[in-house]
Design a protein around this motif. Structure first.
Motif, mmCIF file in Angstrom:
data_model
loop_
_atom_site.group_PDB
_atom_site.id
_atom_site.type_symbol
_atom_site.label_atom_id
_atom_site.label_comp_id
_atom_site.label_asym_id
_atom_site.label_seq_id
_atom_site.Cartn_x
_atom_site.Cartn_y
_atom_site.Cartn_z
ATOM 1 N N VAL A 47 0.900 -1.247 0.022
ATOM 2 C CA VAL A 47 0.136 0.031 0.050
ATOM 3 C C VAL A 47 0.910 1.251 -0.100
ATOM 4 O O VAL A 47 1.951 1.145 0.459
ATOM 5 N N ASN A 48 0.445 2.316 -0.384
ATOM 6 C CA ASN A 48 1.097 3.490 -0.278
ATOM 7 C C ASN A 48 0.555 4.168 1.025
ATOM 8 O O ASN A 48 -0.307 3.608 1.737
ATOM 9 N N GLN A 49 1.010 5.207 1.267
ATOM 10 C CA GLN A 49 0.846 5.957 2.669
ATOM 11 C C GLN A 49 -0.874 6.210 2.874
ATOM 12 O O GLN A 49 -1.125 5.847 3.752
ATOM 13 N N ALA A 53 14.616 5.418 -0.474
ATOM 14 C CA ALA A 53 14.526 5.563 -1.980
ATOM 15 C C ALA A 53 15.800 6.022 -2.580
ATOM 16 O O ALA A 53 16.656 6.459 -1.807
ATOM 17 N N PHE A 54 15.781 5.651 -3.866
ATOM 18 C CA PHE A 54 17.227 6.086 -4.463
ATOM 19 C C PHE A 54 17.067 7.630 -4.643
ATOM 20 O O PHE A 54 15.708 8.181 -5.044
ATOM 21 N N PRO A 55 17.816 8.592 -4.418
ATOM 22 C CA PRO A 55 17.944 10.051 -4.499
ATOM 23 C C PRO A 55 17.962 10.391 -6.100
ATOM 24 O O PRO A 55 18.955 10.408 -6.563
ATOM 25 N N ALA A 85 13.188 -3.436 -5.927
ATOM 26 C CA ALA A 85 11.821 -2.683 -6.482
ATOM 27 C C ALA A 85 12.126 -1.177 -6.279
ATOM 28 O O ALA A 85 11.691 -0.390 -7.176
ATOM 29 N N SER A 86 12.703 -0.713 -5.400
ATOM 30 C CA SER A 86 12.925 0.697 -5.062
ATOM 31 C C SER A 86 13.934 1.432 -6.216
ATOM 32 O O SER A 86 13.630 2.466 -6.826
ATOM 33 N N ALA A 87 14.680 0.710 -6.651
ATOM 34 C CA ALA A 87 15.585 0.845 -7.653
ATOM 35 C C ALA A 87 14.826 1.095 -9.165
ATOM 36 O O ALA A 87 14.881 1.733 -9.811
HETATM 37 N N1 LIG Z 1 10.637 11.158 -6.155
HETATM 38 C C1 LIG Z 1 10.900 9.877 -6.129
HETATM 39 N N2 LIG Z 1 12.487 9.550 -5.831
HETATM 40 C C2 LIG Z 1 12.814 8.457 -5.723
HETATM 41 N N3 LIG Z 1 12.102 7.121 -5.628
HETATM 42 C C3 LIG Z 1 10.872 7.383 -5.752
HETATM 43 C C4 LIG Z 1 10.127 8.796 -5.802
HETATM 44 N N4 LIG Z 1 8.837 8.708 -5.899
HETATM 45 C C5 LIG Z 1 8.582 7.462 -5.596
HETATM 46 N N5 LIG Z 1 9.588 6.610 -5.651
HETATM 47 C C6 LIG Z 1 9.694 5.393 -5.518
HETATM 48 O O1 LIG Z 1 8.588 4.494 -5.719
HETATM 49 C C7 LIG Z 1 7.689 3.882 -4.942
HETATM 50 C C8 LIG Z 1 6.155 3.962 -4.990
HETATM 51 O O2 LIG Z 1 6.028 5.340 -4.716
HETATM 52 P P1 LIG Z 1 4.748 5.986 -3.997
HETATM 53 O O3 LIG Z 1 4.904 5.556 -2.687
HETATM 54 O O4 LIG Z 1 4.608 7.379 -4.323
HETATM 55 O O5 LIG Z 1 3.754 4.914 -4.709
HETATM 56 P P2 LIG Z 1 2.225 5.503 -5.309
HETATM 57 O O6 LIG Z 1 1.544 6.394 -4.417
HETATM 58 O O7 LIG Z 1 1.453 4.148 -5.557
HETATM 59 O O8 LIG Z 1 2.652 5.843 -6.658
HETATM 60 P P3 LIG Z 1 1.692 6.235 -8.209
HETATM 61 O O9 LIG Z 1 0.270 6.276 -7.711
HETATM 62 O O10 LIG Z 1 2.476 7.644 -8.422
HETATM 63 O O11 LIG Z 1 2.047 5.243 -8.939
HETATM 64 C C9 LIG Z 1 8.390 4.382 -3.696
HETATM 65 O O12 LIG Z 1 8.404 3.461 -2.445
HETATM 66 C C10 LIG Z 1 9.961 4.528 -4.232
HETATM 67 O O13 LIG Z 1 10.562 3.402 -4.052
#
Ligand SMILES: Nc1ncnc2c1ncn2[C@@H]1O[C@H](COP(=O)(O)OP(=O)(O)OP(=O)(O)O)[C@@H](O)[C@H]1O
Length: 305
Positions: A178-180, A235-237, A271-273
């Motif tokens: 899930v996202n936040q 996350a990767f910067p 997955a983060s990469a």
């Molecule tokens: N600005 C960023 N820089 C680096 N990594 C990022 C960034 N934004 C997202 N990510 C990577 O993508 C993953 C998923 O992002 P996020 O939590 O925003 O998911 P989401 O809300 O489901 O995204 P979306 O709906 O835009 O697809 C994060 O855990 C991170 O690893």
């Protein structure tokens, strides 16, 4: 992989317009999308043998999506519905933020998707992973998860878009992503609580209902709760150009590594990469990176750590 497939129209603009406001776009493009298809393409590009189960209409967009899956090396379990192929309208602002409206069309045809899933899952077994999201009817997802578990496969739910799920429904899920916002929603926590402590608390509540929970935190990385332990993976910067499909790329790549036998501790950084590469490109499915690019980024971080 079970889920939605859409024909996306993506429009770039200086910022997302407010209610009643008209602004001029700086560009427009169309291409394949839908959480299910994006995740299937991300999984295949990151090295997994992938089958996609979903529904499209008997129309040109549906044929195009079938062609995309074939080109990407994804086996297409596509049911042809009487409803038109799903469509999404994606607004992307200059700072990388997005806003999306989806017309479900064939993705809402639960009966067609359930029938297609039943035949695709007939050969599933232990070692296989079944990943789904909630852009298709919940009953189709739950019925696929039931038969996946009967066959010893592992189920992964990306609970997006968010909706309430009962304990019985969550009992069918081995790994929840899930996202936040989805984390807070699903845990029943107040939405204004987005941010560190509130999300961590909500994630703990979810981890008591599902064995493994992964919460993606955008540029802040991801939080993993498994076997009573919570780990934060940064996350990767990178500089984000378009975050569309960041979450989908993360899910597809994560499942790809879990299917290859990696533990979560290795699969989440992978997955983060993949997601970090995705946010540096425009588009949905098209922005998923390939295995060699992901490995190169992972290795560069290992050198700089
Ligand atoms: N600005 C960023 N820089 C680096 N990594 C990022 C960034 N934004 C997202 N990510 C990577 O993508 C993953 C998923 O992002 P996020 O939590 O925003 O998911 P989401 O809300 O489901 O995204 P979306 O709906 O835009 O697809 C994060 O855990 C991170 O690893």
């Amino acid at each position: 992989m079970l889920g939605s497939a859409n024909h996306d129209t993506s429009v770039s603009m200086p910022r997302i317009p407010g209610p009643g406001e008209t602004i001029l776009a700086t560009g427009a493009a169309s291409g394949p999308g839908g959480k299910g298809l994006n995740q299937a393409v991300a999984a295949a590009r990151s090295g997994a043998s992938t089958t996609f189960v979903g529904a499209v209409g008997d129309d040109e967009a549906g044929e195009r999506l079938r062609g995309v899956l074939i080109e990407e090396g994804v086996r297409a379990g596509l049911s042809v519905s009487e409803r038109p192929t799903g469509t999404a309208f994606v607004m992307v602002a200059d700072d990388g933020e997005n806003a999306i409206v989806v017309v479900a069309g064939a993705n809402g045809d639960g009966a067609a998707i359930t029938a297609e899933a039943a035949s695709a899952l007939a050969s599933a077994g232990s070692g296989d992973l079944v990943l789904a999201q909630l852009e298709v009817p919940l009953d189709a997802v739950l019925s696929a998860f039931r038969s996946a578990k009967e066959r010893g496969a592992t189920t992964v739910l990306n609970a997006a878009p968010s909706r309430p799920l009962s304990d019985d429904q969550l009992a069918l899920v081995d790994v929840l992503i899930v996202n936040q916002h989805e984390c807070l929603d699903l845990a029943g926590a107040p939405v204004e609580g987005v941010g560190g402590a509130a999300v961590a608390d909500a994630a703990r509540l979810l981890a008591a209902r599902v064995g493994t929970v992964v919460v993606t935190l955008g540029s802040e990385g991801a939080l993993v709760l498994s076997a009573g332990e919570a780990t934060r993976i940064p996350a990767f910067p990178v500089t984000a150009v378009d975050t569309t499909a960041a979450g989908d790329t993360f899910c597809g790549a994560l499942v790809s590594r879990l299917a290859a036998g990696d533990p979560l501790a290795a699969a989440v950084p992978f997955a983060s990469a993949a997601a970090a590469l995705c946010v540096q490109r425009s588009g949905a499915a098209a922005s998923a990176p390939r295995l060699d690019e992901i490995m190169e980024l992972l290795e560069s971080r290992a050198w700089s750590a």
